[in-house]
Motif scaffolding. Sequence first.
Motif, PDB file in Angstrom:
ATOM      1  N   CYS A  52     -11.669  -8.168  -8.695  1.00 55.39           N
ATOM      2  CA  CYS A  52     -11.093  -7.606  -7.457  1.00 55.39           C
ATOM      3  C   CYS A  52     -12.183  -7.292  -6.446  1.00 55.39           C
ATOM      4  O   CYS A  52     -12.038  -7.581  -5.252  1.00 55.39           O
ATOM      5  CB  CYS A  52     -10.275  -6.361  -7.775  1.00 55.39           C
ATOM      6  N   LYS A  89      -9.896  -3.629   6.957  1.00 57.63           N
ATOM      7  CA  LYS A  89      -8.986  -3.072   5.941  1.00 57.63           C
ATOM      8  C   LYS A  89      -9.543  -1.739   5.454  1.00 57.63           C
ATOM      9  O   LYS A  89     -10.728  -1.452   5.581  1.00 57.63           O
ATOM     10  CB  LYS A  89      -8.802  -4.044   4.777  1.00 57.63           C
ATOM     11  N   ILE A 132     -12.581   0.516  -5.838  1.00 56.17           N
ATOM     12  CA  ILE A 132     -12.738   0.974  -4.445  1.00 56.17           C
ATOM     13  C   ILE A 132     -14.087   1.656  -4.262  1.00 56.17           C
ATOM     14  O   ILE A 132     -14.771   1.461  -3.241  1.00 56.17           O
ATOM     15  CB  ILE A 132     -11.560   1.884  -4.037  1.00 56.17           C
ATOM     16  N   LEU A 169     -12.591  -8.931  -2.747  1.00 52.87           N
ATOM     17  CA  LEU A 169     -12.339  -8.037  -1.619  1.00 52.87           C
ATOM     18  C   LEU A 169     -13.613  -7.475  -0.993  1.00 52.87           C
ATOM     19  O   LEU A 169     -13.542  -6.604  -0.130  1.00 52.87           O
ATOM     20  CB  LEU A 169     -11.440  -6.887  -2.094  1.00 52.87           C
ATOM     21  N   VAL A 177      -5.389  -1.760  -6.381  1.00 55.57           N
ATOM     22  CA  VAL A 177      -6.815  -1.769  -6.719  1.00 55.57           C
ATOM     23  C   VAL A 177      -7.208  -0.389  -7.250  1.00 55.57           C
ATOM     24  O   VAL A 177      -6.830   0.636  -6.688  1.00 55.57           O
ATOM     25  CB  VAL A 177      -7.672  -2.169  -5.490  1.00 55.57           C
ATOM     26  N   ALA A 195      -4.968  -9.429  -5.308  1.00 57.90           N
ATOM     27  CA  ALA A 195      -6.230  -9.299  -4.575  1.00 57.90           C
ATOM     28  C   ALA A 195      -6.614 -10.629  -3.923  1.00 57.90           C
ATOM     29  O   ALA A 195      -7.103 -10.656  -2.788  1.00 57.90           O
ATOM     30  CB  ALA A 195      -7.334  -8.811  -5.507  1.00 57.90           C
ATOM     31  N   ASP A 227      -5.280   0.508   2.126  1.00 62.65           N
ATOM     32  CA  ASP A 227      -4.707  -0.851   2.049  1.00 62.65           C
ATOM     33  C   ASP A 227      -4.908  -1.432   0.649  1.00 62.65           C
ATOM     34  O   ASP A 227      -4.020  -2.094   0.115  1.00 62.65           O
ATOM     35  CB  ASP A 227      -5.362  -1.782   3.074  1.00 62.65           C
ATOM     36  N   LEU A 228      -6.064  -1.165   0.082  1.00 65.39           N
ATOM     37  CA  LEU A 228      -6.386  -1.696  -1.247  1.00 65.39           C
ATOM     38  C   LEU A 228      -5.618  -0.955  -2.338  1.00 65.39           C
ATOM     39  O   LEU A 228      -5.148  -1.572  -3.298  1.00 65.39           O
ATOM     40  CB  LEU A 228      -7.888  -1.633  -1.489  1.00 65.39           C
ATOM     41  N   ARG A 229      -5.477   0.357  -2.174  1.00 70.34           N
ATOM     42  CA  ARG A 229      -4.680   1.122  -3.136  1.00 70.34           C
ATOM     43  C   ARG A 229      -3.239   0.622  -3.142  1.00 70.34           C
ATOM     44  O   ARG A 229      -2.595   0.575  -4.191  1.00 70.34           O
ATOM     45  CB  ARG A 229      -4.706   2.607  -2.778  1.00 70.34           C
ATOM     46  N   PHE A 285      -4.424 -11.095  -0.912  1.00 74.18           N
ATOM     47  CA  PHE A 285      -4.878 -10.143   0.105  1.00 74.18           C
ATOM     48  C   PHE A 285      -6.142 -10.681   0.782  1.00 74.18           C
ATOM     49  O   PHE A 285      -6.262 -10.653   2.009  1.00 74.18           O
ATOM     50  CB  PHE A 285      -5.143  -8.780  -0.546  1.00 74.18           C
ATOM     51  N   CYS A 286      -7.068 -11.190  -0.032  1.00 72.86           N
ATOM     52  CA  CYS A 286      -8.315 -11.776   0.480  1.00 72.86           C
ATOM     53  C   CYS A 286      -8.012 -12.948   1.417  1.00 72.86           C
ATOM     54  O   CYS A 286      -8.546 -13.017   2.528  1.00 72.86           O
ATOM     55  CB  CYS A 286      -9.171 -12.227  -0.701  1.00 72.86           C
TER      56      CYS A 286
END
Length: 175
Positions: A47, A60, A75, A51, A70, A10, A64-66, A13-14
């Motif tokens: 997370c 996003k 979510i 995010l 995440v 995460a 994308d997070l799955r 990704f961030c």
Amino acid sequence: MLYTPLTMRAMRFCFDAHRGQVDKGGVPYANHPLHLAEHMQSEDETCVALLHDVMEDCGKTPDDLRAIGVSERAIEALLLLMHKKDVPYLAYVRNLMDDDIARKVKGADLRHNSELARLNEVGSGDLDRLRKYMEARVLLGDMAYRFEMPVGSVSVTVDGETYPFAIEDETRGVQ
């Protein structure tokens, strides 16, 4: 901050999502979600803190997070943290209040965004935003300021509704 394989994904990704973005003080934007994450205890909270702006500000998606693992619970909180432009700000804050993770991350977000020292200069728009954030913090039960006054009751009115709280003298009995 909690370091797990997921929170590290995460974090990467961030950093990737916010690459090239700077905050109002000219500092790389990713420092803001990282600061929030440092105040979280669980994997989902961490997370969500990292995010919390990637869907609203970077385009996003939940998918994308799955893809990075995440949880659906995180979510869900992230979706609540997205402020849709057609929703008044305090209504948006009220909408996320019943979700423990969204509420905790939003409180940390508001506290960090209320730090005027992060800005190079403070204008009237910044003060207006600070007032709005203080009202939101009152709604969340997360007051921004310590009141220096005699022991007694204080109330703050936000959006026409009164929120009372008590001030106690914590020095009583201290020698």
